[in-house]
Design a protein around this motif. Structure first.
Motif, short mmCIF file in Angstrom:
data_model
loop_
_atom_site.label_atom_id
_atom_site.label_comp_id
_atom_site.label_asym_id
_atom_site.label_seq_id
_atom_site.Cartn_x
_atom_site.Cartn_y
_atom_site.Cartn_z
N THR A 131 36.93 26.35 78.19
CA THR A 131 36.47 25.69 76.97
C THR A 131 35.03 26.08 76.64
O THR A 131 34.73 26.50 75.52
CB THR A 131 36.57 24.16 77.11
N THR A 269 35.99 18.77 73.04
CA THR A 269 37.08 18.90 72.07
C THR A 269 36.57 19.51 70.78
O THR A 269 37.17 20.44 70.23
CB THR A 269 37.71 17.52 71.78
N GLN A 329 40.53 16.93 74.91
CA GLN A 329 40.07 17.10 76.28
C GLN A 329 40.11 15.82 77.10
O GLN A 329 40.06 15.87 78.32
CB GLN A 329 38.67 17.71 76.30
#
Ligand code: ATP
Ligand code: MG
Lengths: 383, 265
Positions: A131, A269, A329
């Motif tokens: 990520t 996220t 997430q």
């Protein structure tokens, strides 16, 4: 296409405007006239809730699957052991014979727990690295962390190094940890000098893998006969190095790190929506990246130092988790940890089943079983 | 909305660029009052996105940007993020996150998140924003399953839901069909007026800009080439000057401004 009715003053406005002269964009959320918009909203929000519930159910299912895999891991092995023996050895160690108690408490249980724990660490580390670096190939393995650990461990084994006067069982993991964590700090510092930080880090990591492999090969070449086997064995990655102290250390650090990861879930996220968006939402992207990288490097360095390099879990776990729960997430982080734990636990079971009487190092199993599984997964996804 | 002299956005002596390459040098804009929509137009590479990112606090901007007299770039990150809404030119990636989740994320992420989520249930607020811009039915669809235009609308929702005081949109209608272009511009104009926002919209469609904007700023080579109400700012000469095109500016039978491009110079 529906349009919502014209706005009317809503009761929220009073508290809403408290912060100085900032006007806000406000819309009526539950119009009184023509309830269809309100119904639409309820339907949409119910749909949203269902997505959440589905993910929670998945998390629960994974917890159970993990427990089952762990149990299977404990009862499989060269010396036959039934669930009943296990049950008695755990609950009333005094009532079973000594061998059973020893097998359960010093071999089966620590191995099984370590497999779950290391799997979870690798799953979490992999997903966070992917990520923050915006790269599906990032993982503790591909960033060179495992390879650096192997260099540290090899040095300790070949030259009998014992930093801080540690006993050998701790000297090797300590040096492995120092090398692994040090390599990430070095990579981070180098990537900072380069203009395009994110890709540089992954590229430098891959470069590091190659240098470390060369160094390890060199050490193996000059190593005396009697430590060579130990050297090779370390680079294979195996949970048979587990002890309760090591489990305690890893579990404690993992428990310390996980809440920080969960607290950063929303920021991560929106980082997936693009760096500019995350920045405009007020996320301190630099700090997020740095903190996350340090956090997951710390835990994965410890894990790798204790069990040796285990590839694939940190790479594949996050991908499987992403397919299951998507990019939110809050769910992706724990799911990835659980998928990692489940995978490594299953690999540990398989490692005892492949060759009767021999525990194949689990690092070999993850690669052997993991690669075809991963290829299948990718091919299925593309269709 | 009180409209005293200091209320609005003032951009003064602003410079920014990438690395050592300056793109915008010492740019000053006339004050942008609250409740007005400014269209920022200009050819490709003029520096529109660079300027907007800079104003949104994403570039290494020097100079003065004040909202209602307050220097924005001296505010802590969280407070600034609460005031500024920014929609980047690039579309959000097609990831497996629902539209509603992505908008909730815009409300919950970041350091100012607690104050955003305090103002009511974020999920309901996110949905209300989707309804406003006409994409309520996309709420539970994943970004990965949307068309380009639908993703652009989702991106707009993420910027708008935060209820900023300054709304900066980089080409919000570039991927939209004719109806959605109008719907989006009308909605943005309505929000601007009703809530006294300072709105800056980068766009290439000058007729659309003229229809919805209170004023137009024309940028080329990082410098301001014209500024004013659409009818006065947009002239054939300006278009020849800034875009290197031979074009006519005409008023259609309903009274709106139309651009007819005859050829590129
Ligand atoms: N990341 C970057 N690094 C270096 N130069 C850049 C970068 N991004 C843009 N530029 C340059 O800055 C100038 C202005 O770019 P900008 O993106 O602001 O243009 P724009 O007006 O938004 O154009 P468009 O209408 O095509 O979106 C261009 O000359 C471009 O080449
Ligand atoms: Mg642009």
């Amino acid at each position: 296409m529906r349009r919502s009715p014209e706005p009317k003053p809503d009761p929220m406005s009073a508290s809403d405007l408290s912060s100085a002269n900032r006007p806000s964009i406000r819309r009526s959320e539950a119009p009184s006239s023509g309830g269809s918009a309100a119904v639409d909203m309820d339907v949409a929000i119910a749909g949203h809730r269902r997505r959440m519930v589905r993910r929670v159910v998945l998390l629960v299912a994974f917890t159970l699957a993990m427990l089952a895999a762990g149990l299977a891991d404990v009862v499989t092995g060269p010396s036959g052991l039934t669930l009943h023996d296990l049950w008695r050895a755990v609950l009333a160690p005094g009532e079973v014979d000594r061998t059973t108690a020893v097998i359960v408490w010093t071999v089966r249980l620590p191995y099984a727990v370590m497999a779950l724990l290391v799997g979870a660490v690798l799953g979490l580390s992999g997903v966070e690295m992917q990520t923050i670096l915006d790269n599906p190939l990032a993982s503790p393995f591909t960033l060179g962390l495992s390879s650096a650990a192997a260099v540290g461990a090899s040095l300790a084994i070949v030259f009998h190094l014992a930093p801080f006067g540690l006993p050998e069982s701790w000297a090797v993991p300590t040096l492995a940890f120092l090398f692994a964590f040090g390599s990430v700090l070095l990579l981070q510092a180098m990537a900072r000098l380069a203009p395009a930080g994110r890709e540089t880090l992954v590229l430098l990591g891959i470069a590091l893998v190659f240098s470390c492999h060369a160094l390890v090969a060199l050490l193996q070449l000059i190593a005396p006969e009697d430590v060579l086997q130990q050297l090779v064995f370390w680079t294979l990655g195996s949970v048979t190095r587990a002890t309760w102290e090591k489990i305690g250390v890893l579990a404690a650090i993992f428990a310390l790190v996980m809440p920080f990861s969960m607290a950063a879930a929303w920021s991560m996220t929106v980082l997936r929506l693009g760096e500019d968006r995350a920045l405009s939402f007020g996320v301190d992207v630099r700090r997020l990246r740095y903190a996350s990288l340090i956090r997951v490097s710390l835990i994965s360095s410890i894990a790798v130092a204790f069990v040796g390099p285990i590839g694939f879990i940190g790479l594949v776990g996050p991908h499987i988790a992403r397919m299951l729960v998507g990019e939110d997430q809050r769910f992706l982080l724990p799911t990835s940890a659980m998928v990692g734990a489940l995978l490594l636990s299953l690999a540990s079971v398989a490692s005892k089943a492949i060759m009767p009487g021999i525990i194949v190092p689990v690092g070999i199993v993850t690669a052997l079983v993991g690669v075809p599984a991963f290829v299948l997964l990718i091919l299925r996804q593309r269709r | 909305m009180d409209q005293d002299i200091s209320s609005g956005l003032v951009v003064e002596g602003v410079s920014l660029g990438y690395g050592r390459t300056p793109i915008i040098r010492d740019l000053t804009l006339p004050a942008l009052r609250r409740g007005t929509l400014t269209a920022l137009i200009g050819p490709n590479g003029a520096g529109k996105s660079t300027l907007l990112r800079g104003l949104a606090g994403l570039g290494n901007l020097t100079g003065s940007v004040r909202l209602d007299g307050e220097e924005l770039h001296r505010l802590p990150r969280a407070e600034r993020a609460m005031l500024l809404g920014f929609m980047p030119q690039s579309l959000p990636p097609p990831i497996s996150l629902s539209v509603l989740e992505s908008v909730v994320g815009s409300l919950r992420a970041g350091t100012g998140a607690s104050s955003h989520s305090r103002a009511g249930d974020p999920v309901r607020r996110a949905y209300a924003t989707l309804a406003d811009i006409g994409i309520a039915e996309l709420a539970n669809r994943e970004l990965s399953a949307l068309s380009g235009g639908q993703r652009q609308l989702a991106s707009l929702a993420q910027a708008v839901a935060r209820r900023p005081a300054v709304l900066m949109l980089d080409e919000p209608t570039s991927a939209l069909d004719l109806r959605h272009q109008t719907v989006v511009m009308r909605e943005v104009a309505r929000l601007t007026r009703e809530h006294g926002l300072v709105t800056i919209v980068v766009m290439h469609d000058i007729a659309l800009a003229a229809r919805h904007a209170d004023q137009i700023a024309v940028l080329r080579g990082g410098a301001l080439r014209a500024f004013g109400i659409p009818r006065e700012a947009i002239t054939a000469r300006l278009l020849a000057d800034v875009y290197d095109i031979d074009a006519r500016v005409e008023t259609c039978s309903r009274g709106s401004l139309q651009i007819i491009v005859d050829h590129a110079l």
